[in-house]
Design a protein around this motif. Structure first.
Motif, PDB file in Angstrom:
ATOM      1  N   ALA A 197       0.838  -1.205   0.000  1.00 18.28           N
ATOM      2  CA  ALA A 197       0.000   0.000   0.000  1.00 18.28           C
ATOM      3  C   ALA A 197       0.871   1.253   0.000  1.00 18.28           C
ATOM      4  CB  ALA A 197      -0.924  -0.016   1.222  1.00 18.28           C
ATOM      5  N   GLN A 198       2.009   1.182   0.696  1.00 14.75           N
ATOM      6  CA  GLN A 198       2.957   2.292   0.711  1.00 14.75           C
ATOM      7  C   GLN A 198       3.479   2.570  -0.702  1.00 14.75           C
ATOM      8  OE1 GLN A 198       6.372   1.421   3.121  1.00 14.75           O
ATOM      9  NE2 GLN A 198       6.894   3.573   3.453  1.00 14.75           N
ATOM     10  N   VAL A 199       3.770   1.509  -1.468  1.00 20.04           N
ATOM     11  CA  VAL A 199       4.263   1.669  -2.846  1.00 20.04           C
ATOM     12  C   VAL A 199       3.203   2.348  -3.708  1.00 20.04           C
ATOM     13  CG1 VAL A 199       4.951   0.428  -4.937  1.00 20.04           C
ATOM     14  CG2 VAL A 199       5.859  -0.278  -2.716  1.00 20.04           C
ATOM     15  N   VAL A 200       1.964   1.847  -3.662  1.00 21.88           N
ATOM     16  CA  VAL A 200       0.894   2.414  -4.494  1.00 21.88           C
ATOM     17  C   VAL A 200       0.653   3.880  -4.122  1.00 21.88           C
ATOM     18  CG1 VAL A 200      -1.513   2.194  -5.196  1.00 21.88           C
ATOM     19  CG2 VAL A 200      -0.159   0.135  -4.731  1.00 21.88           C
ATOM     20  N   THR A 201       0.696   4.175  -2.837  1.00 23.72           N
ATOM     21  CA  THR A 201       0.489   5.555  -2.387  1.00 23.72           C
ATOM     22  C   THR A 201       1.579   6.478  -2.915  1.00 23.72           C
ATOM     23  OG1 THR A 201      -0.640   4.795  -0.382  1.00 23.72           O
ATOM     24  CG2 THR A 201       0.274   7.027  -0.354  1.00 23.72           C
ATOM     25  N   SER A 253       9.891   2.880  -2.599  1.00 22.34           N
ATOM     26  CA  SER A 253       9.078   1.975  -3.423  1.00 22.34           C
ATOM     27  C   SER A 253       9.950   0.896  -4.057  1.00 22.34           C
ATOM     28  CB  SER A 253       8.337   2.768  -4.507  1.00 22.34           C
ATOM     29  OG  SER A 253       7.445   3.701  -3.924  1.00 22.34           O
ATOM     30  N   ARG A 254      11.082   1.289  -4.597  1.00 18.03           N
ATOM     31  CA  ARG A 254      11.967   0.286  -5.206  1.00 18.03           C
ATOM     32  C   ARG A 254      12.444  -0.717  -4.161  1.00 18.03           C
ATOM     33  NH1 ARG A 254      17.895   1.199  -7.899  1.00 18.03           N
ATOM     34  NH2 ARG A 254      18.427   1.413  -5.695  1.00 18.03           N
ATOM     35  N   ALA A 255      12.838  -0.239  -2.967  1.00 18.59           N
ATOM     36  CA  ALA A 255      13.314  -1.141  -1.921  1.00 18.59           C
ATOM     37  C   ALA A 255      12.232  -2.146  -1.530  1.00 18.59           C
ATOM     38  CB  ALA A 255      13.767  -0.334  -0.709  1.00 18.59           C
ATOM     39  N   VAL A 256      10.976  -1.675  -1.404  1.00 20.37           N
ATOM     40  CA  VAL A 256       9.886  -2.576  -1.032  1.00 20.37           C
ATOM     41  C   VAL A 256       9.641  -3.608  -2.132  1.00 20.37           C
ATOM     42  CG1 VAL A 256       7.407  -2.704  -0.583  1.00 20.37           C
ATOM     43  CG2 VAL A 256       8.789  -0.909   0.499  1.00 20.37           C
ATOM     44  N   VAL A 257       9.605  -3.156  -3.390  1.00 18.21           N
ATOM     45  CA  VAL A 257       9.351  -4.071  -4.515  1.00 18.21           C
ATOM     46  C   VAL A 257      10.454  -5.125  -4.608  1.00 18.21           C
ATOM     47  CG1 VAL A 257       9.233  -4.213  -7.031  1.00 18.21           C
ATOM     48  CG2 VAL A 257       7.968  -2.425  -5.820  1.00 18.21           C
ATOM     49  N   GLU A 258      11.703  -4.715  -4.458  1.00 25.52           N
ATOM     50  CA  GLU A 258      12.802  -5.677  -4.557  1.00 25.52           C
ATOM     51  C   GLU A 258      12.809  -6.646  -3.391  1.00 25.52           C
ATOM     52  OE1 GLU A 258      16.271  -3.268  -5.045  1.00 25.52           O
ATOM     53  OE2 GLU A 258      15.953  -2.996  -7.203  1.00 25.52           O
ATOM     54  N   ARG A 259      12.359  -6.200  -2.207  1.00 27.67           N
ATOM     55  CA  ARG A 259      12.231  -7.138  -1.092  1.00 27.67           C
ATOM     56  C   ARG A 259      11.160  -8.192  -1.382  1.00 27.67           C
ATOM     57  NH1 ARG A 259      13.993  -5.810   4.006  1.00 27.67           N
ATOM     58  NH2 ARG A 259      13.207  -7.904   4.496  1.00 27.67           N
ATOM     59  N   HIS A 260      10.226  -7.867  -2.270  1.00 24.56           N
ATOM     60  CA  HIS A 260       9.216  -8.837  -2.722  1.00 24.56           C
ATOM     61  C   HIS A 260       9.697  -9.608  -3.947  1.00 24.56           C
ATOM     62  CE1 HIS A 260       6.515  -6.536  -0.073  1.00 24.56           C
ATOM     63  NE2 HIS A 260       5.669  -7.549  -0.156  1.00 24.56           N
ATOM     64  N   HIS A 261      10.986  -9.469  -4.285  1.00 17.67           N
ATOM     65  CA  HIS A 261      11.581 -10.119  -5.463  1.00 17.67           C
ATOM     66  C   HIS A 261      10.914  -9.676  -6.758  1.00 17.67           C
ATOM     67  CE1 HIS A 261      13.832 -12.607  -2.732  1.00 17.67           C
ATOM     68  NE2 HIS A 261      12.721 -13.071  -2.183  1.00 17.67           N
ATOM     69  N   GLY A 262      10.468  -8.434  -6.759  1.00 16.26           N
ATOM     70  CA  GLY A 262       9.869  -7.874  -7.964  1.00 16.26           C
ATOM     71  C   GLY A 262      10.792  -6.868  -8.618  1.00 16.26           C
ATOM     72  N   ALA A 263      10.235  -6.118  -9.558  1.00 17.13           N
ATOM     73  CA  ALA A 263      11.015  -5.115 -10.288  1.00 17.13           C
ATOM     74  C   ALA A 263      10.140  -3.895 -10.538  1.00 17.13           C
ATOM     75  CB  ALA A 263      11.518  -5.681 -11.615  1.00 17.13           C
ATOM     76  N   ARG A 279       9.317  23.851  -8.355  1.00 11.68           N
ATOM     77  CA  ARG A 279       9.226  23.931  -6.898  1.00 11.68           C
ATOM     78  C   ARG A 279       8.163  22.981  -6.325  1.00 11.68           C
ATOM     79  NH1 ARG A 279      12.211  28.126  -5.095  1.00 11.68           N
ATOM     80  NH2 ARG A 279      12.787  29.725  -6.627  1.00 11.68           N
ATOM     81  N   ILE A 280       8.164  21.766  -6.855  1.00 10.13           N
ATOM     82  CA  ILE A 280       7.253  20.751  -6.335  1.00 10.13           C
ATOM     83  C   ILE A 280       7.852  20.203  -5.051  1.00 10.13           C
ATOM     84  CG2 ILE A 280       6.192  18.504  -6.796  1.00 10.13           C
ATOM     85  CD1 ILE A 280       6.300  19.208  -9.773  1.00 10.13           C
ATOM     86  N   PRO A 281       7.138  20.233  -3.973  1.00 10.07           N
ATOM     87  CA  PRO A 281       7.703  19.783  -2.699  1.00 10.07           C
ATOM     88  C   PRO A 281       7.951  18.277  -2.695  1.00 10.07           C
ATOM     89  CG  PRO A 281       5.359  20.227  -2.449  1.00 10.07           C
ATOM     90  CD  PRO A 281       5.732  20.692  -3.829  1.00 10.07           C
ATOM     91  N   GLY A 282       8.886  17.874  -1.862  1.00 11.37           N
ATOM     92  CA  GLY A 282       9.211  16.456  -1.742  1.00 11.37           C
ATOM     93  C   GLY A 282      10.656  16.268  -1.334  1.00 11.37           C
ATOM     94  N   ALA A 283      10.959  15.115  -0.728  1.00 13.29           N
ATOM     95  CA  ALA A 283      12.318  14.843  -0.254  1.00 13.29           C
ATOM     96  C   ALA A 283      13.091  13.929  -1.192  1.00 13.29           C
ATOM     97  CB  ALA A 283      12.261  14.217   1.143  1.00 13.29           C
ATOM     98  N   GLY A 284      12.450  13.417  -2.243  1.00 14.25           N
ATOM     99  CA  GLY A 284      13.145  12.497  -3.151  1.00 14.25           C
ATOM    100  C   GLY A 284      13.345  11.123  -2.543  1.00 14.25           C
ATOM    101  N   LEU A 285      12.436  10.708  -1.647  1.00 16.01           N
ATOM    102  CA  LEU A 285      12.573   9.420  -0.966  1.00 16.01           C
ATOM    103  C   LEU A 285      11.471   8.427  -1.335  1.00 16.01           C
ATOM    104  CD1 LEU A 285      13.517  10.723   2.593  1.00 16.01           C
ATOM    105  CD2 LEU A 285      15.057   9.721   0.893  1.00 16.01           C
ATOM    106  N   GLY A 286      10.353   8.896  -1.840  1.00 16.95           N
ATOM    107  CA  GLY A 286       9.206   8.023  -2.087  1.00 16.95           C
ATOM    108  C   GLY A 286       9.502   6.924  -3.085  1.00 16.95           C
ATOM    109  N   LEU A 287      10.081   7.248  -4.239  1.00 16.80           N
ATOM    110  CA  LEU A 287      10.368   6.227  -5.255  1.00 16.80           C
ATOM    111  C   LEU A 287      11.503   5.318  -4.822  1.00 16.80           C
ATOM    112  CD1 LEU A 287       9.933   8.228  -8.599  1.00 16.80           C
ATOM    113  CD2 LEU A 287       8.331   6.676  -7.475  1.00 16.80           C
ATOM    114  N   ALA A 288      12.470   5.842  -4.047  1.00 14.04           N
ATOM    115  CA  ALA A 288      13.548   4.996  -3.525  1.00 14.04           C
ATOM    116  C   ALA A 288      12.985   3.963  -2.558  1.00 14.04           C
ATOM    117  CB  ALA A 288      14.605   5.854  -2.839  1.00 14.04           C
TER     118      ALA A 288
END
Length: 706
Positions: free
Chosen positions: A598-602, A674-684, A663-672
């Motif tokens: 759910a965190q990835v989809v969000t 997401s990738r970590a969660v997907v790879e922990r699920h052995h996905g891509a 000037r779109i706010p964000g820390a640049g961490l959401g997609l990073a």
């Protein structure tokens, strides 16, 4: 009679004696052929003819060797004299002839002072004796031709001449026998020499029939029969030229040599022992007689298969080294490297997989021939498929497998078995990539093949290690810069707001309206939440990367997770004038951590909505792509990602230039995250290029990946 005195026939001789040189140390092997210089039947006949010519009852031929005498032949010999055992030459009349080198003529044994008292002729009752020396081609005395009589007699000139002629006949016959023996000895030496060579040698007569084929040449034909002709040879051993074009019979080197050509270093290809292809270097020339008539032809072939194999791999290694020297990344170099290796091996298909976190991802492939290989899987978990097993074992893996079946194959593929090799590309204990190669026939020995490929793998391993080190250094610098930017903007701004609100609250008097202070507290709380969210994401990403964050894996319906995330994002989408379109396949069940997915989809929905500045559309699709894979795709019509920044999209703290410019706010961490969660699920997870505006991100998850 002494050396140099007149013989009974009136001749003189200066020929050296035999026993003297032997006593003085002449090597006995110089006379090895003497005892066998005459056959028994031929010697018996010569003895009989000599006896008749001398009108004597007994004729005898002695052969000498190393101070001993053999009776090579005789006619009407005394009893006990027909044995084959050698006797000492001393105390015999024949020994005297050999030692003196001149004829011995004895009219009466009892009265001749030259006859020793223990001479065998006395015991045998012999009274008269004539012996003439037998010489070899070097004029060395090798025997005695003699006649004997049991009565004393005066030998006539004619009788002596008969014995002399018998001795000369023995000399001529012995020379012929010695020449034949020498020819046979030389032939045996030559046969042994040719048989011991690793170079194949064959000779044929003018009709093409083999006269000689050594073991090395016979091995080329897997046991060619001795009487096989050239046609049978062609049927057993099809021969091609250096380009692989089959040779007609009239173009074979041996046939061309029969027609008078002299050939050197002709490269041929044929099937050697065990059916393996072999590369041969052939020489051929005609064989002619003393007067020039053709007698046949000879062919010599040297196996240069290993040399040519090493040359192919040296060229491939040089090509790989040159490509890697000028490449900026493995993605630039891999297609050329894979093609060079496949062509060096002569294998039709090759792939390279890059190790990223817990999966292998395809980076390049090469296919030759008319058969098109099936698509490569988008990811390959450790231990799965041939490449995954090589990655897990950190060692070469052999199997029978076809391209495109590396991920899920459980049995032989429908197209029939194929030989496959997967070679891990390492640096120390770290596996950076895997090279997988496929063929239908294995022409090279497995051990030699792996040894030759190791040089190329070493080049690739060093390149990937250098690029990894460079990437880590660059990422460290970029992370530091982006972290400073994060601290300077994303953290500093809310912290500054919180501090400002606190200072304003301090300046307010005790009678300040509650509404005004409440408004300041709301601003401080909102900015405090922003700081806490950034810190939480930093800690969350660190835990995922280090493996400390566990997954609560259980069967779940991903379609329900996506619907819930889309419903939660709907207010933000409406505020940004963004329309959400959902195409969700129901009941998409997989094993996973519901909260993390759910965190990835969000994160994906939030990223798509925030980058759609002037409204637009965000499409979400979820479907099964096979029996074991589910695919989630989020597509927007917003700012998109510049092509030169796409490789950095899923790295921590990354914010594209377009994001920063608007000037779109964000820390640049959401997609990073997401990738970590997907790879922990052995996905891509990957960014899929689009032709229009916006961006499309696809997530692939295995049904049993957790």
């Amino acid at each position: 009679m002494t050396k140099g005195e007149r013989r009974g026939s009136g001749e003189t001789t200066g020929r050296p004696g035999l026993l003297g040189p032997l006593v003085r140390g002449v090597p006995v092997d110089e006379l090895e052929l003497a005892p066998s210089a005459l056959s028994r039947s031929a010697a018996d006949k010569l003895a009989a003819v000599t006896a008749r010519a001398a009108n004597a009852p007994t004729g005898m031929i002695h052969l000498a060797h190393a101070g001993r005498l053999w009776i090579a032949g005789g006619s009407s010999l005394p009893g006990g004299w027909d044995g084959r055992h050698p006797v000492p030459a001393r105390s015999t009349l024949a020994g005297w002839v050999i030692e003196q080198g001149v004829p011995m003529i004895v009219n009466d044994v009892r009265s001749d002072q030259r006859v020793p008292g223990d001479a065998p002729v006395r015991a045998a009752g012999i009274r008269a004796y004539v012996g003439f020396p037998i010489h070899d081609h070097n004029d060395t005395v090798v025997g005695v031709c003699a006649v004997l009589d049991r009565s004393p007699r005066d030998w006539t000139v004619g009788e002596l001449a008969g014995v002399d002629e018998g001795a000369q006949a023995c000399t001529a016959f012995a020379e012929q026998r010695q020449a034949s023996a020498e020819a046979d000895r030389q032939r045996r030496f030559l046969d042994a020499l040719l048989a011991s060579l690793h170079v194949g040698v064959a000779a044929c007569d003018t009709a093409g029939r083999p006269v000689f084929v050594n073991a090395a040449m016979r091995a080329c034909a897997d046991g060619l029969p001795d009487d096989a002709d050239l046609e049978a040879w062609l049927e057993r051993v099809p021969v091609s030229d250096s380009e692989g074009v089959p040779l007609a019979a009239d173009r074979l080197p041996l046939v061309r040599a029969l027609h008078g050509e002299r050939l050197r270093d002709i490269e041929l290809r044929l099937r050697g022992p065990g059916g393996r292809p072999a590369v041969m270097l052939a020489d051929a020339q005609p064989i002619t007689g003393p007067g020039g008539p053709p007698l046949g032809a000879v062919l010599a072939m040297r196996d240069i298969t290993e040399q040519r194999r090493a040359e192919r791999f040296t060229r491939a290694e040089q090509t790989v080294a040159a490509v890697l020297a000028g490449a900026h990344s493995i993605h630039d170099a891999a297609p050329v490297v894979v093609r060079a290796v496949a062509e060096a091996l002569g294998w039709p298909h090759a792939e390279m997989w890059l190790a990223e976190q817990d999966v292998l991802v395809p980076v390049a492939r090469h296919t030759s021939g008319h058969d098109e290989a099936p698509p490569m899987p988008h990811r390959l978990p450790r231990g799965q498929g041939l490449a995954g097993r090589a990655w897990q074992a950190r060692a070469p893996q052999w199997t029978r497998e076809r391209p495109g079946t590396t991920a899920t194959r459980t049995g032989p593929p429908a197209g029939g078995p194929a030989i496959a090799l997967a070679l891990p590309i390492c640096s120390g204990e770290q596996v950076h990539a895997v090279l997988a190669l496929f063929t239908d026939t294995l022409d090279d020995p497995e051990d030699e093949l792996v040894a030759l490929l190791s040089g190329i793998a070493a080049h690739l391993g060093q390149f990937l290690e250098r690029r990894r080190a460079d990437g880590l250094a660059l990422a460290l610098t970029r992370t530091k810069d982006e972290y400073l930017a994060l601290v300077g903007h994303e953290l500093r701004t809310p912290i500054t707001s919180v501090i400002t609100c606190i200072e304003l609250l301090r300046e307010l008097g005790p009678h300040t309206a509650a509404a005004e202070s409440s408004q300041l507290l709301d601003v401080a709380a909102r900015n405090g939440d922003t700081v806490r969210h950034i810190v939480d994401e930093l800690l969350d990403l660190a835990a995922l990367d280090s493996g400390h964050a566990g997954l609560a894996c259980q069967p779940l319906d991903l379609s329900a997770v996506v619907h819930a995330a889309a419903a939660a994002a709907q207010p933000a989408a409406a505020a940004a004038d963004v329309t959400l379109h959902l195409a969700i396949e129901p009941r998409t069940i997989l094993d996973g951590d519901e909260r993390r997915l759910a965190q990835v989809v969000t994160h994906l929905l939030d990223n798509a909505i925030r980058h759609s500045l002037d409204g637009g559309h965000v499409s979400v699709t979820l479907s099964r792509t096979g029996n074991d894979t589910i695919e989630l795709t989020v597509t927007d019509t917003g700012l998109g990602v510049p092509p030169d920044e796409r490789d950095q999209l899923f790295t921590r703290f990354f914010r594209s230039t377009r994001t920063r410019d608007h000037r779109i706010p964000g820390a640049g961490l959401g997609l990073a995250i997401s990738r970590a969660v997907v790879e922990r699920h052995h996905g891509a997870i990957r960014l899929v290029p689009t032709t229009g505006p916006g961006a499309r991100i696809t997530v692939e998850l295995p049904v049993t990946g957790c």
